[in-house]
Scaffold this motif. Structure first.
Motif, PDB file in Angstrom:
ATOM      1  N   ARG A 236     -12.434   1.232  -1.387  1.00  0.00           N
ATOM      2  CA  ARG A 236     -13.524   2.018  -0.818  1.00  0.00           C
ATOM      3  C   ARG A 236     -13.915   1.451   0.542  1.00  0.00           C
TER       4      ARG A 236
ATOM      5  N   VAL B  80       0.856  -1.205   0.000  1.00  0.00           N
ATOM      6  CA  VAL B  80       0.000   0.000   0.000  1.00  0.00           C
ATOM      7  C   VAL B  80       0.885   1.245   0.000  1.00  0.00           C
TER       8      VAL B  80
ATOM      9  N   THR C 135       1.907   4.312  -3.381  1.00  0.00           N
ATOM     10  CA  THR C 135       1.915   5.780  -3.468  1.00  0.00           C
ATOM     11  C   THR C 135       3.223   6.275  -4.088  1.00  0.00           C
TER      12      THR C 135
ATOM     13  N   LEU D 174      -1.933   2.932  -7.732  1.00  0.00           N
ATOM     14  CA  LEU D 174      -2.242   3.372  -6.370  1.00  0.00           C
ATOM     15  C   LEU D 174      -3.309   2.459  -5.767  1.00  0.00           C
TER      16      LEU D 174
ATOM     17  N   ARG E 234      -6.215   1.980  -3.508  1.00  0.00           N
ATOM     18  CA  ARG E 234      -7.167   2.890  -2.886  1.00  0.00           C
ATOM     19  C   ARG E 234      -8.549   2.226  -2.938  1.00  0.00           C
TER      20      ARG E 234
END
Ligand code: COA
Length: 380
Positions: free
Chosen positions: A363, A203, A207, A359, A361
């Motif tokens: 929900r 994770v 980025t 990335l 990401r």
């Protein structure tokens, strides 16, 4: 008002069963108890390989030729030493600091001394991975010495990662039997697919943060008692139980109180964790070597009770606890040892994430209220 795709009550607790990345590094077959690294069965690697060879495998997707293995080994050994400033800084840390917190802090600080630390191209990130792999054990071992008012032992570049770690920790070179056991323990802990700490590193890598940030985050995740911290918790539990005769009553009471038995159960394995097979053997081997068999006997009894009562099996942490204990290693160093090994898997996953990045990401399924009217503070 929410934006984006609405969720419909489908959030998976703990992301169980969610496939969150493609990877060729490692795979866990939880039903059959099979673990592979880059296509090779863990049992074959434990039997025939070395930790250094496994590192090459995890990073490159194939076993090395002799000259490649020698080159990587030399590179890692050339990076055993840590900057003097890091060692000096450790001397000012509180002596009761948890070793995982010290390792996490020092790994984070190593970023200052690596000009490639924030680069994400493969060559630069690989150089950082080599440095970290060489240095993490030195930091962990140095801390155990410093907190006990002893001078850190200068790493010995003629030794393997396993030998050198035990040497720096205990101040004496391990015999061949212990060095081999420890090397295999490092192989067994090297990778485990998308476990909590590895997912964390990915994770952060997603980025495009640098290698040191990724690994610092991974260490933080590994420190938790439900992850790498379980091996220390197992030994504390064995010490609390004290004697073989106390095991049955202790386990029964713990289960009545809905306490978890540390080192038992696994989020993926529904049968024997293949790593536990080796560590059970090492726990017995150390019991025979030292003549102190009670920890192995107690572990075996707990294993049987948990199997009979709950249909559960030991995981990697269960027998590593008594193995390390009989090697004379402090309880709270077991999780740093996990990190000394898992650095290989973490860095491999970061390299893999950088190579094909998106990335990460997901929900959240929002379960809070909506459309509330804002009330000024004086009117609440
Ligand atoms: N001892 C006793 N009961 C256990 C247990 C353990 N070690 N592990 C799981 N259970 C029970 C839970 O209490 C739960 O029972 P319930 O359904 O009656 O509430 C059920 O088994 C499912 O447990 P859960 O924690 O939801 O399963 P999981 O798949 O998330 O668990 C672990 C995986 C590893 C977190 C869990 O087994 C555990 O906490 N083990 C001890 C810590 C440990 O060794 N961690 C290292 C992992 S490598």
């Amino acid at each position: 008002m929410s934006t984006g795709t609405e969720t419909t009550g489908t959030a998976s607790a703990g992301l169980r069963g969610v496939v969150a990345a493609q990877s060729s590094i490692g795979d866990v077959n939880g039903e059959q108890g099979i673990l592979i690294y880059q296509g090779y069965d863990i049992h074959d690697l434990a039997q025939h390989s070395t930790f250094e060879e496994v590192i090459f495998l995890l990073w490159n997707g194939r076993l090395p030729k002799q000259d490649e293995l020698e080159a990587l080994t030399a590179d890692i050994r050339a990076n055993y030493a840590v900057p003097a400033e890091i060692l000096a800084g450790m001397k000012y840390m509180p002596k009761d600091a948890n070793p995982m917190d010290v390792v996490r802090t020092c790994v984070s600080a190593l970023d200052f001394y690596d000009k490639d630390g924030r680069k994400t191209d493969r060559d630069s990130a690989m150089r950082s991975a080599i440095k970290l792999t060489g240095q993490i054990g030195t930091i962990a071992a140095a801390w155990d010495r410093i907190r006990n008012a002893k001078d850190p032992v200068t790493p010995d570049a003629s030794l393997s990662i396993a030998e050198n770690f035990l040497y720096m920790l205990r101040g004496a070179k391990p015999d061949a039997e212990e060095a081999k056991m420890f090397d295999i323990a490092l192989i067994l802990h090297a990778d485990h697919e998308l476990n909590a700490s590895t997912f964390t590193t990915r994770v952060v890598a997603g980025t495009l943060a640098g290698m040191y940030g990724c690994i610092t985050a991974g260490i933080a995740a590994l420190a938790g008692p439900l992850h790498g911290g379980a091996n220390t918790a197992v030994m504390k539990m064995l010490i609390e139980i004290g004697e073989l005769d106390n095991v049955d009553a202790w386990v029964e009471k713990a289960l009545e109180e809905k306490r978890k038995i540390m080192g038992i159960g696994h989020a993926v394995y529904k049968t024997e964790d293949p790593r536990a097979t080796w560590l059970r053997k090492f726990s017995k081997q150390m019991a025979d070597k030292t003549g102190e068999s009670k920890w192995f006997e107690m572990s075996q009894r707990i294993e049987k009770l948990m199997h009979d009562k709950k249909g559960m099996y030991p995981n990697v942490d269960f027998y590593s606890a008594s193995t390390y204990y009989l090697m004379g290693i402090a309880l709270d160093m077991y999780t740093p040892i996990f990190a000394v090994s898992r650095i290989s898997g973490w860095t491999g996953h970061v390299l893999e994430q950088y190579a094909n990045n998106k990335l990460i990401r997901p929900r959240a399924e929002y379960v809070g209220p909506r459309d509330l009217k804002y009330v000024p503070i004086a009117e609440r």
